[in-house]
Design a protein around this motif. Structure first.
Motif, PDB file in Angstrom:
ATOM      1  N   ASN A   1      57.116  30.922  -1.469  1.00 56.79           N
ATOM      2  CA  ASN A   1      57.311  32.470  -1.378  1.00 56.79           C
ATOM      3  C   ASN A   1      56.558  33.006  -0.330  1.00 56.79           C
ATOM      4  OD1 ASN A   1      54.965  32.991  -2.834  1.00 56.79           O
ATOM      5  ND2 ASN A   1      56.099  33.125  -4.829  1.00 56.79           N
ATOM      6  N   ALA A   2      55.461  32.799   0.057  1.00 54.19           N
ATOM      7  CA  ALA A   2      54.586  33.480   0.820  1.00 54.19           C
ATOM      8  C   ALA A   2      54.519  33.022   2.253  1.00 54.19           C
ATOM      9  CB  ALA A   2      53.180  33.287   0.218  1.00 54.19           C
ATOM     10  N   SER A   3      55.474  31.998   2.937  1.00 57.15           N
ATOM     11  CA  SER A   3      55.157  31.523   4.065  1.00 57.15           C
ATOM     12  C   SER A   3      56.147  32.449   5.184  1.00 57.15           C
ATOM     13  CB  SER A   3      55.678  30.241   4.040  1.00 57.15           C
ATOM     14  OG  SER A   3      57.103  29.891   4.055  1.00 57.15           O
ATOM     15  N   SER A   4      55.835  32.161   6.518  1.00 62.36           N
ATOM     16  CA  SER A   4      56.567  32.819   7.325  1.00 62.36           C
ATOM     17  C   SER A   4      57.957  31.909   7.513  1.00 62.36           C
ATOM     18  CB  SER A   4      56.005  32.563   8.824  1.00 62.36           C
ATOM     19  OG  SER A   4      54.588  33.384   8.801  1.00 62.36           O
TER      20      SER A   4
ATOM     21  N   LYS B   1      57.965  26.557  12.709  1.00 59.00           N
ATOM     22  CA  LYS B   1      58.413  25.604  13.725  1.00 59.00           C
ATOM     23  C   LYS B   1      57.607  25.774  15.120  1.00 59.00           C
ATOM     24  CE  LYS B   1      62.419  23.771  13.495  1.00 59.00           C
ATOM     25  NZ  LYS B   1      63.919  23.548  13.303  1.00 59.00           N
ATOM     26  N   ALA B   2      57.830  27.002  15.393  1.00 53.79           N
ATOM     27  CA  ALA B   2      57.205  27.393  16.870  1.00 53.79           C
ATOM     28  C   ALA B   2      55.704  27.404  16.769  1.00 53.79           C
ATOM     29  CB  ALA B   2      57.553  28.865  17.233  1.00 53.79           C
ATOM     30  N   MET B   3      55.016  27.724  15.762  1.00 54.67           N
ATOM     31  CA  MET B   3      53.744  27.434  15.765  1.00 54.67           C
ATOM     32  C   MET B   3      53.035  25.863  15.393  1.00 54.67           C
ATOM     33  SD  MET B   3      52.207  30.836  13.334  1.00 54.67           S
ATOM     34  CE  MET B   3      52.719  29.937  11.800  1.00 54.67           C
ATOM     35  N   SER B   4      54.054  25.333  15.034  1.00 52.62           N
ATOM     36  CA  SER B   4      53.859  23.924  14.795  1.00 52.62           C
ATOM     37  C   SER B   4      53.819  23.109  16.296  1.00 52.62           C
ATOM     38  CB  SER B   4      54.772  23.066  14.021  1.00 52.62           C
ATOM     39  OG  SER B   4      54.842  23.519  12.840  1.00 52.62           O
ATOM     40  N   TRP B   5      54.527  23.758  17.344  1.00 51.64           N
ATOM     41  CA  TRP B   5      54.281  23.247  18.970  1.00 51.64           C
ATOM     42  C   TRP B   5      53.041  23.469  19.235  1.00 51.64           C
ATOM     43  CZ3 TRP B   5      57.270  19.522  20.533  1.00 51.64           C
ATOM     44  CH2 TRP B   5      58.486  19.361  20.018  1.00 51.64           C
ATOM     45  N   ALA B   6      52.574  24.779  18.973  1.00 55.01           N
ATOM     46  CA  ALA B   6      51.173  25.129  19.485  1.00 55.01           C
ATOM     47  C   ALA B   6      50.193  24.589  18.843  1.00 55.01           C
ATOM     48  CB  ALA B   6      51.207  26.666  19.202  1.00 55.01           C
ATOM     49  N   SER B   7      50.314  24.023  17.573  1.00 60.27           N
ATOM     50  CA  SER B   7      49.292  23.320  16.977  1.00 60.27           C
ATOM     51  C   SER B   7      48.951  21.904  17.418  1.00 60.27           C
ATOM     52  CB  SER B   7      49.501  23.117  15.451  1.00 60.27           C
ATOM     53  OG  SER B   7      50.794  22.138  14.992  1.00 60.27           O
TER      54      SER B   7
ATOM     55  N   MET C   1      62.474  16.480   0.819  1.00 59.82           N
ATOM     56  CA  MET C   1      61.957  17.757   1.294  1.00 59.82           C
ATOM     57  C   MET C   1      63.059  18.291   2.387  1.00 59.82           C
ATOM     58  SD  MET C   1      58.004  17.753   1.446  1.00 59.82           S
ATOM     59  CE  MET C   1      57.046  17.681  -0.092  1.00 59.82           C
ATOM     60  N   THR C   2      63.346  19.248   2.476  1.00 62.51           N
ATOM     61  CA  THR C   2      64.072  20.008   3.752  1.00 62.51           C
ATOM     62  C   THR C   2      62.993  20.213   4.803  1.00 62.51           C
ATOM     63  OG1 THR C   2      63.542  22.121   2.991  1.00 62.51           O
ATOM     64  CG2 THR C   2      65.717  21.064   2.295  1.00 62.51           C
ATOM     65  N   THR C   3      63.340  20.405   5.906  1.00 61.18           N
ATOM     66  CA  THR C   3      62.340  20.797   7.231  1.00 61.18           C
ATOM     67  C   THR C   3      61.534  21.757   6.960  1.00 61.18           C
ATOM     68  OG1 THR C   3      64.120  19.741   8.762  1.00 61.18           O
ATOM     69  CG2 THR C   3      62.325  21.115   9.675  1.00 61.18           C
ATOM     70  N   TYR C   4      62.052  22.718   6.319  1.00 64.09           N
ATOM     71  CA  TYR C   4      61.297  24.170   5.993  1.00 64.09           C
ATOM     72  C   TYR C   4      60.145  23.570   5.120  1.00 64.09           C
ATOM     73  CZ  TYR C   4      60.737  29.142   5.222  1.00 64.09           C
ATOM     74  OH  TYR C   4      60.122  30.596   4.968  1.00 64.09           O
ATOM     75  N   GLU C   5      60.568  22.701   4.147  1.00 67.09           N
ATOM     76  CA  GLU C   5      59.436  22.515   2.849  1.00 67.09           C
ATOM     77  C   GLU C   5      58.370  21.505   3.868  1.00 67.09           C
ATOM     78  OE1 GLU C   5      61.483  22.026  -1.290  1.00 67.09           O
ATOM     79  OE2 GLU C   5      62.113  20.778   0.323  1.00 67.09           O
ATOM     80  N   ILE C   6      58.616  20.718   4.655  1.00 69.35           N
ATOM     81  CA  ILE C   6      57.775  19.877   5.210  1.00 69.35           C
ATOM     82  C   ILE C   6      56.837  20.947   6.249  1.00 69.35           C
ATOM     83  CG2 ILE C   6      57.540  18.336   7.245  1.00 69.35           C
ATOM     84  CD1 ILE C   6      60.003  17.056   6.276  1.00 69.35           C
ATOM     85  N   LEU C   7      57.549  21.846   6.942  1.00 70.92           N
ATOM     86  CA  LEU C   7      56.499  22.770   7.619  1.00 70.92           C
ATOM     87  C   LEU C   7      55.789  23.505   6.608  1.00 70.92           C
ATOM     88  CD1 LEU C   7      59.400  24.151   9.922  1.00 70.92           C
ATOM     89  CD2 LEU C   7      57.470  22.632  10.724  1.00 70.92           C
TER      90      LEU C   7
END
Length: 381
Positions: free
Chosen positions: A332-335, A341-347, A1-7
């Motif tokens: 196809n529906a994600s940000s 990545k930015a929201m992941s830090w907030a999570s 998986m790429t980083t994007y897919e992991i997110l």
């Protein structure tokens, strides 16, 4: 998986977990739907209202966080569903809005409408809020009537990406039996867990005895409708996605997902068993009062796993029955990657919030509540 897919997978997990937590906290709505049936006297009604009133903000806050997280992480779903199936969502939001002021105003000085009016609004919230949320979530498995054309954004005359096919704008979901099954499942589950909560928290001999009877009346239809929904979706076709992003129908897709993702499959079974244990133990043993915790944890796990199989393993989580290729996936529906990545830090703050909820919950539940506690509380509803 790429980083994007992991997110993308990470955020679908968080959405699923929030959905599981929300389903558990709907016991507040379940309790509200029994204000006029479980309680008979004014003291009994006040006791139920105040025990539930200490928890309604947890449900409301979780619903807001769930909606906000969905909007931020998968905005195309948000715009498609809320912009198309808006009658269902408007009714749900209306139901939760009337809950917010019904608790606060029913005992306020100068209340010209009377307590019964506000308690009726709480009943409406308990009925519509649970049932319609179940119906809306069921469309993740059964599909909805919409099309998506991202190229429409360049159309100055009508820059609308998603279009709804039915003039009923979401209410057509009520015509699908499987949607009704899940709606009734959530409704009776909320009532069942409310009863388990009352058994755990209330010190009132009459209400405790009546609650055990109501537990049987509500848990049986819950199990029946849950089995009807689960069996129907496991034996039906599901919305699969191939390596090129093409959506197609695959037989037994959702059951296959459980098998091909054994961790999710095992947790799903354990979650169901925990719910059943909490219910059965409370029915068999009158003195067993911890059923809400087994049932609650089981509910969170079960619902989380059900939502995961709609998005993981190359599955369209919001399928279109009008145009298969318009179906929404976590890809196809994600940000954008940057946003996720930015929201992941907030999570990272999520555990802190959960800890706060746990501490606040414990502070409000140091001992079982009786009518004397309510009468001596100047802030009682």
């Amino acid at each position: 998986m790429t980083t994007y897919e992991i997110l993308q997978h990470y955020w679908w997990f968080l959405i699923s977990l929030l959905g599981g937590l929300l389903t558990f906290l709907l016991f507040v709505q379940g309790g509200q739907s029994m204000l006029f049936s479980l309680s008979r006297t004014e003291d009994e009604k006040r006791l139920l209202v105040n025990v539930l009133g200490r928890k309604w903000e947890f449900t409301y806050t979780t619903l807001v966080v769930f909606g906000g997280a969905f909007f931020a992480s998968f905005p195309l779903f948000y715009s498609t569903s809320f912009g198309g199936a808006y009658w269902v969502w408007i009714i749900i939001l209306f139901a939760f809005t009337i809950q917010a002021f019904s608790y606060e105003f029913q005992s306020k000085p100068g209340n010209v409408y009377g307590k019964t009016t506000y308690r009726t609004l709480l009943f409406i919230n308990g009925l519509l809020g649970t049932f319609l949320i179940g119906v809306a979530v069921a469309t993740f498995f059964t599909g909805s009537d919409f099309t998506v054309g991202k190229g429409n954004i360049t159309n100055l005359a009508s820059p609308v990406i998603s279009r709804w096919g039915s003039e009923w704008h979401g209410l057509e979901a009520l015509l699908c039996p499987r949607n009704i099954f899940l709606g009734l499942t959530v409704f009776f589950l909320a009532r069942t867990q409310a009863i388990l909560f009352f058994i755990n928290r209330i010190k009132h001999e009459v209400l405790e005895k009546r609650s055990h009877k109501f537990l049987l009346y509500n848990s049986i239809p819950f199990v029946i409708f849950f089995l009807a929904f689960v069996i129907s979706i496991f034996l039906s076709e599901g919305f699969a996605v191939d390596a090129d992003g093409i959506v197609y129908m695959e037989k037994y897709k959702y059951f296959t997902n459980l098998v091909e993702m054994p961790v999710i499959g095992v947790l799903f079974v354990l979650g169901v068993l925990a719910v059943l244990f909490g219910i059965i133990a409370s029915i068999v043993d009158y003195n067993f009062r911890k059923g809400i915790w087994f049932s609650g944890v089981g509910t969170v796990v079960t619902v989380t796993m059900l939502l995961l199989i709609t998005g993981y393993n190359n599955t369209a989580f919001y399928p279109s029955t009008a145009d298969l290729q318009s179906s929404l996936t976590i890809y196809n529906a994600s940000s954008s990657e940057f946003t996720l990545k930015a929201m992941s830090w907030a999570s990272i703050l999520v555990p802190i919030v959960v800890t706060y909820i746990f501490i606040a919950w414990r502070a409000l539940e140091k001992k079982k509540t009786d009518i004397e506690d309510i009468n001596s509380d100047h802030h009682a509803y």
